[in-house]
Design an enzyme around this catalytic site. Structure first.
Site, PDB file in Angstrom:
ATOM      1  N   GLU A   1       7.089  12.367 -12.401  1.00 29.31           N
ATOM      2  CA  GLU A   1       5.853  11.720 -12.333  1.00 29.31           C
ATOM      3  C   GLU A   1       5.616  11.718 -13.660  1.00 29.31           C
ATOM      4  OE1 GLU A   1       4.201   7.039 -10.497  1.00 29.31           O
ATOM      5  OE2 GLU A   1       3.005   8.894 -10.660  1.00 29.31           O
TER       6      GLU A   1
ATOM      7  N   GLU B   1      -0.408   4.212  -1.001  1.00 24.91           N
ATOM      8  CA  GLU B   1       0.374   3.554  -2.121  1.00 24.91           C
ATOM      9  C   GLU B   1       0.788   4.473  -2.917  1.00 24.91           C
ATOM     10  OE1 GLU B   1       2.707   2.271  -5.082  1.00 24.91           O
ATOM     11  OE2 GLU B   1       0.605   1.530  -5.477  1.00 24.91           O
TER      12      GLU B   1
ATOM     13  N   CYS C   1       2.939   2.305 -11.434  1.00 20.86           N
ATOM     14  CA  CYS C   1       3.673   3.056 -10.402  1.00 20.86           C
ATOM     15  C   CYS C   1       5.066   2.233 -10.378  1.00 20.86           C
ATOM     16  CB  CYS C   1       3.047   2.627  -9.196  1.00 20.86           C
ATOM     17  SG  CYS C   1       2.936   1.035  -8.323  1.00 20.86           S
TER      18      CYS C   1
ATOM     19  N   LYS D   1     -14.046   1.911  -3.593  1.00 19.47           N
ATOM     20  CA  LYS D   1     -14.568   2.641  -4.747  1.00 19.47           C
ATOM     21  C   LYS D   1     -13.970   2.500  -5.845  1.00 19.47           C
ATOM     22  CE  LYS D   1     -13.124   6.782  -5.631  1.00 19.47           C
ATOM     23  NZ  LYS D   1     -12.468   6.589  -7.285  1.00 19.47           N
TER      24      LYS D   1
END
Length: 490
Positions: free
Chosen positions: A394, A256, A290, A181
């Site tokens: 973040e 991750e 990231c 997906k």
């Protein structure tokens, strides 16, 4: 395969299940980030579509897993050939769908997507297993590795085809079948690849791609009892939900997740190389990687000089229309994400931070057709506390914060003082110092005097809230297989 929709011509995507394109009754609007306009309709899949995909993958598994690694590798290499043959079409589509520059898609995303298949086609041929003898009892022990079954793969919107293929390639190379997906915000290149999957010679059901949102399609995928393994790249909050949904089935998980990556710059660093690389590590792909640097700690004796040069370099990092080859950055992924990133800059300003360039300081000159796009210039902030949300959370945009430090111990402590632990960079010409600091930093990847240099044989992943598990050559082989110990008495 574009179809008319509501008097406009949108690209209407279809799921790829059992080797066939399958239309969906309901769709999600997908926007061109550079214009802010709807241009694509993405399937809003749910339990029914995921169930069909799992059934197709389950049916395809026995024959696919029985093929030799060499036979599977041949098909992976063919798919890599086809992606490379359609490089420009994929690059243009990735740029329009995600907002990144065409140049970045052409030089980074799509070449890496093809290479992922080539790498794992080769890597899977070179693993060995263990053997031990127990002569005193007349036994020999050895291990074998078997594919797990149907792998559930969920990839993010920042590097769409790049990270989707990073999951699909090792999964199918090791003999698994997959239900994948992609993000509902960036589904087009995955859909384009489905046509090539057929041409490459993958049997029906080996690779199934179901489009849709996390709460519907993603939840159905991770909660399916016949999917024993999930590989996910995305936010820590979503990963927590995946762990909860997977727990009753004891699924294998590779997660991750996010990062709040520090750069630690000592006074003996090669300043010119350091600044050019750190600008790139802070702002590449609109800061939507990231691994991007979002906290820069600079030894105090060079802090003022570094700050002046870094801000000057950041101002030259051009943001604008993705098709313009002179631009370094394109648009952020969505209006909501742009507003979130801007809110962090506003928070920094309200807390006394200095905005040296970028958001609220430098105005972008955009063509009329792009004024509603989600653009934001490279932004540099200083004078912000380590305890601020700006330094702890973040942001995932073109924003980086710079702060001075006095000692090596202080730099390491501050570098580690967040809940994330994905990546870090260390800048120094002192080899001993580099080794000491790299060892002490709580990060899964540490680069010294460089950034984003990757050997795919080596582990990739983070510590703390940046993830669970590692992926890469041997690590992916281990994750996508189950080890079995066999003992034979002779």
């Amino acid at each position: 395969m574009a179809k008319p929709c509501n008097q406009c011509t949108y690209l209407v995507l279809e799921n790829f299940i059992g080797g066939k394109f399958v239309p969906c009754q309901t769709h999600i609007d997908s926007y061109d980030p550079s214009t802010g306009e709807i241009y694509c309709k993405v399937p809003d899949s749910g339990n029914e579509e995921v169930e069909a995909a799992v059934a197709a993958a389950t049916q395809a598994f026995p024959a696919w897993s029985a093929r030799s690694p060499e036979q599977r590798a041949q098909i992976l290499n063919k798919l890599a050939d086809l992606i490379e043959a359609n490089m420009e079409e994929f690059a243009q589509a990735e740029s329009r769908d995600q907002g990144k520059t065409v140049t970045f898609a052409r030089t980074v995303d799509i070449p890496r997507a093809a290479y992922n298949f080539r790498f794992f086609a080769s890597s899977v041929l070179h693993h060995t297993t263990d053997c031990s003898q127990m002569d005193h009892v007349g036994c020999m022990n050895f291990t074998i590795r078997c594919p797990v079954g149907v792998a559930g793969l969920i990839s993010p919107w920042n590097l769409p085809l790049y990270l989707l293929t990073w999951k699909i390639a090792p999964a199918v190379a090791t003999g698994n079948t997959v239900v994948a997906k992609p993000s509902e915000m960036t589904s087009v290149t995955a859909w384009m690849m489905c046509k090539l999957i057929q041409q490459a010679g993958f049997p029906p059901g080996v690779i199934n791609i179901v489009f849709g949102t996390g709460p519907r399609a993603g939840d159905a995928l991770v909660g399916h009892p016949d999917i024993p393994l999930i590989s996910f790249t995305g936010s820590t909050a979503t990963a927590q939900r995946i762990m909860e949904r997977s727990a009753p089935y004891c699924k294998k998980l590779s997660l991750e997740l996010g990062g709040k990556n520090p750069a630690i710059i000592f006074a003996d660093a090669d300043l010119d190389q350091c600044i050019s690389t750190t600008v790139r590590s802070s702002f590449s792909n609109q800061g939507e990687i990231c691994l991007c640097t979002s906290r820069i700690y600079v030894e105090r004796t060079i802090y003022s000089k570094f700050l002046e040069k870094f801000v000057a370099a950041a101002k030259k990092w051009k943001t604008g229309v993705p098709s313009d080859p002179s631009n370094n950055n394109g648009a952020l992924i969505s209006k909501e994400h742009l507003e979130k990133v801007r809110s962090f800059v506003a928070l920094a300003k309200s807390e006394g931070g200095i905005i040296h360039c970028g958001e609220g300081v430098d105005k972008l000159d955009l063509p009329h057709g792009n004024t509603s796009g989600y653009f934001m210039p490279a932004t540099v902030i200083s004078d912000i506390s380590d305890s601020s949300r700006v330094m702890q959370e973040e942001i995932f945009g073109p924003v980086t914060c710079i702060s001075p430090f006095d000692t090596e111990d202080e730099a390491v402590a501050r570098g580690n003082a967040v809940r994330y632990g994905l990546a870090a960079t260390v800048w120094s010409q002192d080899v001993g110092k580099v080794h000491r600091v790299a060892k002490r930093l709580q990060a899964g990847l540490v680069w010294s005097n460089c950034w984003l240099v990757r050997d795919l044989n080596l582990p990739f992943g983070g510590m703390k809230n940046s993830g669970v598990g590692r992926e890469g050559g041997k690590d992916s082989y281990h994750f996508f297989t189950e080890v079995k110990t066999i003992t034979i008495k002779h």
